[in-house]
Write a protein that holds these residues in place. Structure first.
Motif, short mmCIF file in Angstrom:
data_model
loop_
_atom_site.label_atom_id
_atom_site.label_comp_id
_atom_site.label_asym_id
_atom_site.label_seq_id
_atom_site.Cartn_x
_atom_site.Cartn_y
_atom_site.Cartn_z
N HIS A 49 0.83 -1.20 0.00
CA HIS A 49 0.00 0.00 0.00
C HIS A 49 0.87 1.26 0.00
O HIS A 49 0.48 2.30 -0.51
CB HIS A 49 -0.93 -0.02 1.22
N VAL A 50 2.06 1.17 0.54
CA VAL A 50 3.03 2.27 0.53
C VAL A 50 3.90 2.21 -0.72
O VAL A 50 4.21 3.23 -1.33
CB VAL A 50 3.92 2.23 1.80
N PHE A 51 4.28 1.01 -1.12
CA PHE A 51 5.22 0.81 -2.22
C PHE A 51 4.63 1.20 -3.58
O PHE A 51 5.30 1.87 -4.37
CB PHE A 51 5.66 -0.66 -2.23
N VAL A 52 3.41 0.83 -3.86
CA VAL A 52 2.82 1.08 -5.18
C VAL A 52 2.71 2.58 -5.48
O VAL A 52 3.14 3.02 -6.55
CB VAL A 52 1.46 0.36 -5.34
N PRO A 53 2.17 3.41 -4.58
CA PRO A 53 2.13 4.85 -4.88
C PRO A 53 3.52 5.44 -5.07
O PRO A 53 3.73 6.32 -5.91
CB PRO A 53 1.43 5.46 -3.67
N PHE A 54 4.50 4.96 -4.30
CA PHE A 54 5.87 5.43 -4.47
C PHE A 54 6.36 5.10 -5.88
O PHE A 54 6.93 5.95 -6.56
CB PHE A 54 6.80 4.82 -3.42
N CYS A 55 6.17 3.86 -6.30
CA CYS A 55 6.60 3.45 -7.65
C CYS A 55 5.92 4.29 -8.72
O CYS A 55 6.58 4.74 -9.67
CB CYS A 55 6.29 1.97 -7.88
N SER A 62 5.61 -1.07 -14.06
CA SER A 62 5.51 -2.52 -13.94
C SER A 62 6.68 -3.03 -13.10
O SER A 62 7.69 -2.35 -12.96
CB SER A 62 5.53 -3.19 -15.31
N LEU A 63 6.52 -4.22 -12.57
CA LEU A 63 7.62 -4.79 -11.80
C LEU A 63 8.82 -5.06 -12.68
O LEU A 63 9.96 -4.97 -12.23
CB LEU A 63 7.17 -6.07 -11.09
N GLN A 64 8.59 -5.35 -13.96
CA GLN A 64 9.68 -5.60 -14.88
C GLN A 64 10.54 -4.36 -15.10
O GLN A 64 11.73 -4.48 -15.40
CB GLN A 64 9.16 -6.11 -16.23
N SER A 65 9.96 -3.18 -14.95
CA SER A 65 10.73 -1.95 -15.15
C SER A 65 11.38 -1.46 -13.86
O SER A 65 12.09 -0.46 -13.86
CB SER A 65 9.85 -0.86 -15.75
N LEU A 66 11.17 -2.17 -12.76
CA LEU A 66 11.74 -1.80 -11.47
C LEU A 66 13.25 -2.04 -11.49
O LEU A 66 13.72 -3.09 -11.90
CB LEU A 66 11.08 -2.63 -10.38
N GLU A 67 14.00 -1.05 -11.05
CA GLU A 67 15.46 -1.11 -11.01
C GLU A 67 15.94 -1.15 -9.55
O GLU A 67 15.23 -0.66 -8.66
CB GLU A 67 16.06 0.12 -11.70
N ASP A 70 15.54 2.05 -7.78
CA ASP A 70 14.18 2.36 -7.32
C ASP A 70 13.97 1.81 -5.91
O ASP A 70 13.37 2.47 -5.05
CB ASP A 70 13.12 1.78 -8.26
N LEU A 71 14.46 0.61 -5.69
CA LEU A 71 14.32 0.00 -4.35
C LEU A 71 15.13 0.76 -3.31
O LEU A 71 14.67 0.97 -2.19
CB LEU A 71 14.75 -1.46 -4.39
N ARG A 72 16.32 1.21 -3.69
CA ARG A 72 17.13 2.01 -2.76
C ARG A 72 16.41 3.33 -2.43
O ARG A 72 16.39 3.75 -1.27
CB ARG A 72 18.51 2.26 -3.33
N ARG A 73 15.84 3.98 -3.45
CA ARG A 73 15.10 5.22 -3.19
C ARG A 73 13.90 4.97 -2.28
O ARG A 73 13.57 5.79 -1.43
CB ARG A 73 14.65 5.86 -4.51
N PHE A 74 13.25 3.82 -2.46
CA PHE A 74 12.11 3.48 -1.62
C PHE A 74 12.55 3.31 -0.16
O PHE A 74 11.89 3.80 0.76
CB PHE A 74 11.42 2.22 -2.11
N LEU A 75 13.68 2.64 0.06
CA LEU A 75 14.19 2.49 1.42
C LEU A 75 14.54 3.83 2.04
O LEU A 75 14.24 4.07 3.22
CB LEU A 75 15.39 1.55 1.43
N VAL A 76 15.13 4.72 1.26
CA VAL A 76 15.43 6.07 1.75
C VAL A 76 14.12 6.78 2.10
O VAL A 76 14.01 7.45 3.13
CB VAL A 76 16.24 6.87 0.70
N HIS A 77 13.12 6.62 1.26
CA HIS A 77 11.79 7.20 1.50
C HIS A 77 11.23 6.69 2.82
O HIS A 77 10.72 7.47 3.63
CB HIS A 77 10.87 6.83 0.33
#
Length: 89
Positions: A49-55, A62-67, A70-77
């Motif tokens: 619920h937090v991850f999807v709006p961030f993406c 799409s998950l295929q376009s996730l780099e 992006d995951l590092r930025r999400f953790l910083v977020h």
């Protein structure tokens, strides 16, 4: 008389989901099929619920376009919100 059903826009088209939404839904169905506990499924839903709006805000559609970045930025977020703990890492 009113317009026929075929003259009206398809509700499925109006309610279509993004590739990311479909990917996440498939992930959750897979977890449920693996017979995970309701508590674990709830944790996944709450986390996503937090991850999807961030993406979406980052332009990830799409998950295929996730780099990895992006995951590092999400953790910083999450750290910035004070909501990241060891279980996320």
């Amino acid at each position: 008389m009113g317009a026929s059903r075929s003259d009206q826009p398809s509700r499925l088209f109006l309610l279509s989901k993004s590739d990311l939404d479909r990917d996440i839904q498939e992930f959750l169905i897979d977890r449920q099929a693996r017979n995970l506990t309701p508590k674990t499924l709830r944790w996944y839903r709450q986390s996503l619920h937090v991850f999807v709006p961030f993406c979406t805000a980052q332009g990830v559609d799409s998950l295929q376009s996730l780099e990895p970045s992006d995951l590092r930025r999400f953790l910083v977020h999450l750290h910035g919100r004070g909501t990241c703990n060891e279980s996320v890492l």
